[in-house]
Design an enzyme around this catalytic site. Structure first.
Site, PDB file in Angstrom:
ATOM      1  N   ASP A   1      -1.615 -22.500  -9.784  1.00  0.00           N
ATOM      2  CA  ASP A   1      -0.507 -23.549  -8.788  1.00  0.00           C
ATOM      3  C   ASP A   1      -1.146 -23.248  -7.814  1.00  0.00           C
ATOM      4  O   ASP A   1      -0.988 -22.339  -6.553  1.00  0.00           O
ATOM      5  CB  ASP A   1       0.691 -22.896  -9.020  1.00  0.00           C
ATOM      6  CG  ASP A   1       1.771 -23.725  -9.068  1.00  0.00           C
ATOM      7  OD1 ASP A   1       2.130 -23.687  -7.298  1.00  0.00           O
ATOM      8  OD2 ASP A   1       2.482 -24.432  -9.342  1.00  0.00           O
TER       9      ASP A   1
ATOM     10  N   ASN B   1       2.124 -33.886  -0.154  1.00  0.00           N
ATOM     11  CA  ASN B   1       2.946 -35.841  -1.015  1.00  0.00           C
ATOM     12  C   ASN B   1       3.854 -36.235   0.307  1.00  0.00           C
ATOM     13  O   ASN B   1       3.719 -37.252   0.449  1.00  0.00           O
ATOM     14  CB  ASN B   1       3.759 -35.623  -2.451  1.00  0.00           C
ATOM     15  CG  ASN B   1       2.157 -35.220  -2.991  1.00  0.00           C
ATOM     16  OD1 ASN B   1       1.099 -35.719  -3.226  1.00  0.00           O
ATOM     17  ND2 ASN B   1       2.894 -34.703  -4.678  1.00  0.00           N
TER      18      ASN B   1
ATOM     19  N   ASP C   1      -3.621 -36.705  -4.849  1.00  0.00           N
ATOM     20  CA  ASP C   1      -4.215 -37.253  -5.510  1.00  0.00           C
ATOM     21  C   ASP C   1      -6.115 -36.382  -5.244  1.00  0.00           C
ATOM     22  O   ASP C   1      -6.771 -36.061  -5.686  1.00  0.00           O
ATOM     23  CB  ASP C   1      -4.618 -38.859  -6.189  1.00  0.00           C
ATOM     24  CG  ASP C   1      -3.299 -39.420  -6.999  1.00  0.00           C
ATOM     25  OD1 ASP C   1      -2.439 -38.413  -6.604  1.00  0.00           O
ATOM     26  OD2 ASP C   1      -3.519 -40.244  -6.609  1.00  0.00           O
TER      27      ASP C   1
ATOM     28  N   GLU D   1       0.635 -30.113  -9.743  1.00  0.00           N
ATOM     29  CA  GLU D   1      -0.510 -28.968  -9.356  1.00  0.00           C
ATOM     30  C   GLU D   1      -0.767 -27.906  -9.754  1.00  0.00           C
ATOM     31  O   GLU D   1      -0.954 -26.585  -9.632  1.00  0.00           O
ATOM     32  CB  GLU D   1      -0.354 -28.450  -8.470  1.00  0.00           C
ATOM     33  CG  GLU D   1       0.745 -27.876  -7.859  1.00  0.00           C
ATOM     34  CD  GLU D   1       2.464 -28.596  -8.443  1.00  0.00           C
ATOM     35  OE1 GLU D   1       3.725 -27.730  -7.472  1.00  0.00           O
ATOM     36  OE2 GLU D   1       3.147 -29.680  -8.102  1.00  0.00           O
TER      37      GLU D   1
END
Length: 222
Positions: free
Chosen positions: A152, A160, A169, A195
């Site tokens: 993770d 973001n 991305d 993620e």
């Protein structure tokens, strides 16, 4: 069309059309001459034969030929060649084959799409579950280990929020490349959402799987 052909393959008589050639092989597309020659040779030896060839005149039409030996005066042999124009049928068949190949290509691409994460190119959750079921079954039957590594990305939401989703991305795509560089061909690398990623490592004991995870973490940290 019906052709009477001498044993030296010269055309003796033609019924049904006008063909501008004195040798029967001159009527054919050069790519089809070899097969036609073999079939006509068998017929000269007394064995009826059949072959398909394209005519050079007028427009590469496809003809299904049947060659029949005919005994003439003094025991000499000539051939009677019966030809049926199958151009339309062959074109329909070729079109069906082409469509079938296109459909198979589309189906293959659909299978790739349905099992692949579009952003990273990794396996998706669906593929992971299917592959995992197969790998675990093999592991039980063959009594070998399978390791699963869950990864993770910490603080990914802040990327973001501060830099935008395009930047997020890009991070995911680059992390996917890191993962692919640290696994073997038979391992499964999947993005299961956001993620979150999973490595499925057959025949890898836990301590070696931990080493793989640590190497990946060092690369990301650097």
């Amino acid at each position: 069309v019906v052709l009477t052909v001498n044993c030296d393959l010269t055309v003796q008589r033609v019924r049904g059309t006008a063909l501008p050639a004195s040798l029967v092989l001159e009527l054919l597309n050069p790519k089809d001459v070899s097969g036609a020659r073999c079939a006509l040779s068998r017929c000269i030896a007394g064995e009826p034969s059949r072959f398909t060839a394209r005519l050079r005149y007028p427009d590469d039409r496809v003809v299904d030929f049947r060659a029949v030996p005919v005994t003439v005066a003094e025991g000499a042999v000539s051939l009677r060649l019966f030809g049926w124009d199958i151009t339309s049928w062959r074109r329909r068949e070729d079109d069906l084959i082409r469509r079938q190949m296109e459909l198979e290509q589309v189906n293959r691409q659909l299978m790739v799409d349905v099992n692949t994460d579009a952003l990273t190119g990794l396996a998706n959750r669906r593929h992971l579950l299917a592959a995992g079921s197969r790998i675990l079954k093999e592991a039980i039957e063959e009594r070998h280990t399978v390791s699963c590594v869950y990864l993770d990305l910490d603080h990914f939401k802040s990327i973001n929020d501060t830099l935008g989703h395009d930047a997020g991305d890009k991070v995911l795509a680059e992390f996917a490349e890191v993962l692919k560089a640290h696994v073997r061909q038979d391992d499964v690398v999947a993005r299961i959402g956001g993620e979150e990623f999973v490595l499925l490592l057959p025949r890898v004991p836990p301590h070696r799987a931990a080493e793989v995870a640590r190497r990946i973490r060092r690369v990301v940290s650097s």
